[in-house]
Write a protein that holds these residues in place. Structure first.
Motif, mmCIF file in Angstrom:
data_model
loop_
_atom_site.group_PDB
_atom_site.id
_atom_site.type_symbol
_atom_site.label_atom_id
_atom_site.label_comp_id
_atom_site.label_asym_id
_atom_site.label_seq_id
_atom_site.Cartn_x
_atom_site.Cartn_y
_atom_site.Cartn_z
ATOM 1 N N TYR A 24 -44.594 16.744 116.329
ATOM 2 C CA TYR A 24 -45.200 15.483 115.925
ATOM 3 C C TYR A 24 -44.263 14.679 115.047
ATOM 4 C CZ TYR A 24 -48.443 12.188 113.831
ATOM 5 O OH TYR A 24 -49.052 11.048 113.395
ATOM 6 N N GLN A 25 -43.560 15.370 114.147
ATOM 7 C CA GLN A 25 -42.622 14.675 113.278
ATOM 8 C C GLN A 25 -41.457 14.105 114.076
ATOM 9 O OE1 GLN A 25 -41.686 17.700 110.388
ATOM 10 N NE2 GLN A 25 -43.241 16.992 108.958
ATOM 11 N N THR A 26 -41.092 14.798 115.164
ATOM 12 C CA THR A 26 -39.966 14.347 115.961
ATOM 13 C C THR A 26 -40.298 13.078 116.739
ATOM 14 O OG1 THR A 26 -39.192 16.625 116.178
ATOM 15 C CG2 THR A 26 -38.325 15.024 117.759
ATOM 16 N N ILE A 27 -41.539 12.984 117.246
ATOM 17 C CA ILE A 27 -41.873 11.850 118.101
ATOM 18 C C ILE A 27 -42.890 10.916 117.447
ATOM 19 C CG2 ILE A 27 -41.433 13.178 120.195
ATOM 20 C CD1 ILE A 27 -44.455 13.505 120.515
ATOM 21 N N ARG A 28 -43.169 11.108 116.132
ATOM 22 C CA ARG A 28 -44.179 10.286 115.483
ATOM 23 C C ARG A 28 -43.843 8.810 115.687
ATOM 24 N NH1 ARG A 28 -42.814 8.546 110.232
ATOM 25 N NH2 ARG A 28 -44.996 8.512 109.614
ATOM 26 N N PRO A 29 -44.819 7.990 116.056
ATOM 27 C CA PRO A 29 -44.517 6.618 116.459
ATOM 28 C C PRO A 29 -44.067 5.708 115.327
ATOM 29 C CG PRO A 29 -46.883 7.017 116.462
ATOM 30 C CD PRO A 29 -46.233 8.333 116.240
ATOM 31 N N TYR A 30 -44.558 5.928 114.107
ATOM 32 C CA TYR A 30 -44.225 5.007 113.018
ATOM 33 C C TYR A 30 -42.945 5.470 112.350
ATOM 34 C CZ TYR A 30 -48.979 3.669 114.010
ATOM 35 O OH TYR A 30 -50.119 3.272 114.654
ATOM 36 N N SER A 31 -41.820 4.992 112.884
ATOM 37 C CA SER A 31 -40.548 5.592 112.494
ATOM 38 C C SER A 31 -39.513 4.592 112.019
ATOM 39 C CB SER A 31 -39.956 6.369 113.683
ATOM 40 O OG SER A 31 -40.852 7.330 114.154
ATOM 41 N N LEU A 32 -39.830 3.310 111.992
ATOM 42 C CA LEU A 32 -38.865 2.308 111.549
ATOM 43 C C LEU A 32 -39.487 1.530 110.402
ATOM 44 C CD1 LEU A 32 -36.123 0.898 112.051
ATOM 45 C CD2 LEU A 32 -37.350 -0.720 113.507
ATOM 46 N N SER A 33 -38.917 1.665 109.220
ATOM 47 C CA SER A 33 -39.481 1.005 108.051
ATOM 48 C C SER A 33 -39.018 -0.450 107.970
ATOM 49 C CB SER A 33 -39.072 1.743 106.775
ATOM 50 O OG SER A 33 -37.681 1.571 106.525
ATOM 51 N N TYR A 34 -39.717 -1.217 107.170
ATOM 52 C CA TYR A 34 -39.392 -2.625 106.966
ATOM 53 C C TYR A 34 -37.992 -2.770 106.370
ATOM 54 C CZ TYR A 34 -39.594 -7.308 104.877
ATOM 55 O OH TYR A 34 -39.327 -8.590 104.504
ATOM 56 N N GLU A 35 -37.674 -1.942 105.369
ATOM 57 C CA GLU A 35 -36.368 -2.034 104.720
ATOM 58 C C GLU A 35 -35.236 -1.719 105.691
ATOM 59 O OE1 GLU A 35 -38.935 -0.454 103.515
ATOM 60 O OE2 GLU A 35 -39.390 -1.375 101.574
ATOM 61 N N GLU A 36 -35.432 -0.699 106.532
ATOM 62 C CA GLU A 36 -34.396 -0.351 107.504
ATOM 63 C C GLU A 36 -34.199 -1.473 108.516
ATOM 64 O OE1 GLU A 36 -35.004 4.525 107.548
ATOM 65 O OE2 GLU A 36 -36.134 3.240 108.928
ATOM 66 N N ALA A 37 -35.307 -2.063 108.976
ATOM 67 C CA ALA A 37 -35.205 -3.145 109.953
ATOM 68 C C ALA A 37 -34.480 -4.358 109.366
ATOM 69 C CB ALA A 37 -36.599 -3.537 110.441
ATOM 70 N N GLU A 38 -34.795 -4.702 108.128
ATOM 71 C CA GLU A 38 -34.144 -5.856 107.498
ATOM 72 C C GLU A 38 -32.646 -5.603 107.304
ATOM 73 O OE1 GLU A 38 -35.627 -8.897 106.798
ATOM 74 O OE2 GLU A 38 -37.121 -7.924 108.074
ATOM 75 N N LYS A 39 -32.296 -4.376 106.983
ATOM 76 C CA LYS A 39 -30.879 -4.031 106.816
ATOM 77 C C LYS A 39 -30.146 -4.146 108.144
ATOM 78 C CE LYS A 39 -27.850 -0.386 105.016
ATOM 79 N NZ LYS A 39 -27.809 0.976 104.421
ATOM 80 N N ILE A 40 -30.782 -3.673 109.207
ATOM 81 C CA ILE A 40 -30.171 -3.761 110.533
ATOM 82 C C ILE A 40 -29.990 -5.213 110.952
ATOM 83 C CG2 ILE A 40 -30.543 -3.272 112.978
ATOM 84 C CD1 ILE A 40 -32.038 -0.709 112.018
ATOM 85 N N LYS A 41 -31.003 -6.042 110.721
ATOM 86 C CA LYS A 41 -30.904 -7.455 111.091
ATOM 87 C C LYS A 41 -29.753 -8.148 110.379
ATOM 88 C CE LYS A 41 -35.257 -8.767 110.430
ATOM 89 N NZ LYS A 41 -36.432 -9.676 110.440
ATOM 90 N N SER A 42 -29.520 -7.785 109.137
ATOM 91 C CA SER A 42 -28.446 -8.429 108.378
ATOM 92 C C SER A 42 -27.066 -8.007 108.859
ATOM 93 C CB SER A 42 -28.595 -8.108 106.887
ATOM 94 O OG SER A 42 -28.372 -6.728 106.641
ATOM 95 N N GLN A 43 -26.979 -6.840 109.508
ATOM 96 C CA GLN A 43 -25.679 -6.331 109.951
ATOM 97 C C GLN A 43 -25.408 -6.577 111.430
ATOM 98 O OE1 GLN A 43 -25.011 -2.221 108.833
ATOM 99 N NE2 GLN A 43 -26.019 -2.480 106.861
ATOM 100 N N LEU A 44 -26.445 -6.910 112.189
ATOM 101 C CA LEU A 44 -26.273 -7.101 113.623
ATOM 102 C C LEU A 44 -25.728 -8.499 113.886
ATOM 103 C CD1 LEU A 44 -26.703 -5.535 116.237
ATOM 104 C CD2 LEU A 44 -29.011 -6.478 116.364
ATOM 105 N N GLN A 45 -24.458 -8.565 114.204
ATOM 106 C CA GLN A 45 -23.763 -9.848 114.273
ATOM 107 C C GLN A 45 -23.594 -10.396 115.687
ATOM 108 O OE1 GLN A 45 -23.034 -11.463 111.474
ATOM 109 N NE2 GLN A 45 -23.864 -9.741 110.298
ATOM 110 N N TYR A 46 -24.042 -9.660 116.706
ATOM 111 C CA TYR A 46 -23.881 -10.146 118.073
ATOM 112 C C TYR A 46 -24.733 -11.399 118.304
ATOM 113 C CZ TYR A 46 -21.232 -6.142 119.821
ATOM 114 O OH TYR A 46 -20.262 -5.201 120.050
ATOM 115 N N ARG A 47 -24.144 -12.379 118.946
ATOM 116 C CA ARG A 47 -24.867 -13.623 119.228
ATOM 117 C C ARG A 47 -26.008 -13.391 120.207
ATOM 118 N NH1 ARG A 47 -24.076 -17.137 123.369
ATOM 119 N NH2 ARG A 47 -22.194 -16.010 123.948
ATOM 120 N N ASP A 48 -25.807 -12.485 121.162
ATOM 121 C CA ASP A 48 -26.800 -12.273 122.213
ATOM 122 C C ASP A 48 -27.478 -10.903 122.111
ATOM 123 O OD1 ASP A 48 -24.500 -10.948 122.749
ATOM 124 O OD2 ASP A 48 -24.187 -11.769 124.750
ATOM 125 N N ALA A 49 -27.513 -10.326 120.911
ATOM 126 C CA ALA A 49 -28.264 -9.092 120.668
ATOM 127 C C ALA A 49 -28.837 -9.176 119.255
ATOM 128 C CB ALA A 49 -27.364 -7.868 120.814
#
Length: 299
Positions: A24-49
């Protein structure tokens, strides 16, 4: 003797409970936190991704997983954002990825982009996160082989939970570009001669140059990958879609069924290429959410 049996039964129950918790811990659906998502958005520099998240998120939000939407080079990023709406409203983070002509034509640039995008996400999350790949049209031969290869790596924290083929897959033959060009011309998508050349001649040339490699890469990964064959697959298309070769599409689906894959097929009879939701929004959303709920276990 009864104490011994009771003790064995107790240990057996505890072992089963422990294994269930680990799974259950391996496949638990709630696995991406708000802080992690915001950090990823700030680092993802591709124009079309780009990574999109629901507007009402806050520091306590955990998303249900990631939907990766990938399409061909004719689709523009702003149009892809419209496709993201139902998933954002359902609580998913969404990666919009539409490819340029270089990715469309050659395997190595597509591999590099997928490795960079998904590698960045994997490096910035602390626990396994489910990902569902939704492939539109020529996004399938362009990116699906690279996605499967990346998610098959043992150190990747993103876990493939399902694949959705929408009006797909075309199998990267030059005739597919001709069909698509005729469709877009009928939809008056070519305002000038320049657009006609750019949106028709360039991909046609790219397909002639490297279409065989794309077909071989897709066939090889879908026939040999245990990861791809182990996740549920949903095929959505219209029987009147002039951009698809129905015989080749049915042959592709039949191969997956022969390999005992969990295949679901839904057809429309009067919709245009990739525009099923425009005519049947409720039916289309119910179909996809039911797949995410019953097959992918994410809702």
């Amino acid at each position: 003797m009864s104490k011994l049996l009771n003790g064995f039964a107790g240990r057996h129950w505890m072992l089963r409970a422990r294994n269930f918790i680990i799974r259950y811990q391996t496949i638990r659906p709630y696995s991406l936190s708000y802080e992690e998502a915001e950090k990823i958005k700030s680092q993802l520099q591709y124009r079309d991704a780009k990574l999109l998240t629901p507007k009402n998120g806050d520091s306590s939000t955990e998303y249900k997983g990631i939907m990766l939407l990938a399409c061909g080079p004719v689709m523009k990023y702003n149009s892809m954002k419209q496709f993201s709406t139902p998933y954002l409203e359902a609580g998913f983070a969404v990666i919009n990825m539409n490819n340029g002509f270089v990715d469309f034509a050659f395997c190595r640039p597509a591999d590099a982009k997928i490795n960079n995008v998904l590698g960045l996400i994997s490096d910035n999350i602390s626990k396994p996160c489910p990902l569902v790949a939704k492939m539109y049209c020529s996004g399938t031969p362009t990116y699906l082989p690279s996605i499967i290869k990346k998610l098959s790596q043992p150190d990747c924290k993103l876990k493939l939970s399902g694949v959705i083929f929408d009006s797909s897959p075309p199998l990267s033959a030059a005739i597919d570009v001709i069909r698509a060009s005729r469709f877009f011309e009928g939809q008056k998508r070519y305002p000038t001669v320049y657009h006609r050349i750019k949106e028709a001649l360039i991909p046609y040339t790219c397909m002639l140059v490297n279409g065989v490699s794309k077909r071989n890469a897709l066939d090889r990964i879908t026939s040999t990958s245990s990861l791809f064959q182990s996740v549920p697959q949903l095929y959505v298309y219209s029987t009147t879609d002039i951009c698809l070769d129905m015989s080749r599409l049915h042959k592709f689906i039949d191969k997956q069924c022969q390999r005992k894959a969990d295949v679901t097929v839904h057809t429309f009879n009067d919709t245009l290429h990739m525009l099923h939701r425009l005519k049947y929004p409720k039916e289309y959303d119910n179909l996809l959410f039911n797949f995410l709920r019953t097959k992918c276990k994410l809702l």
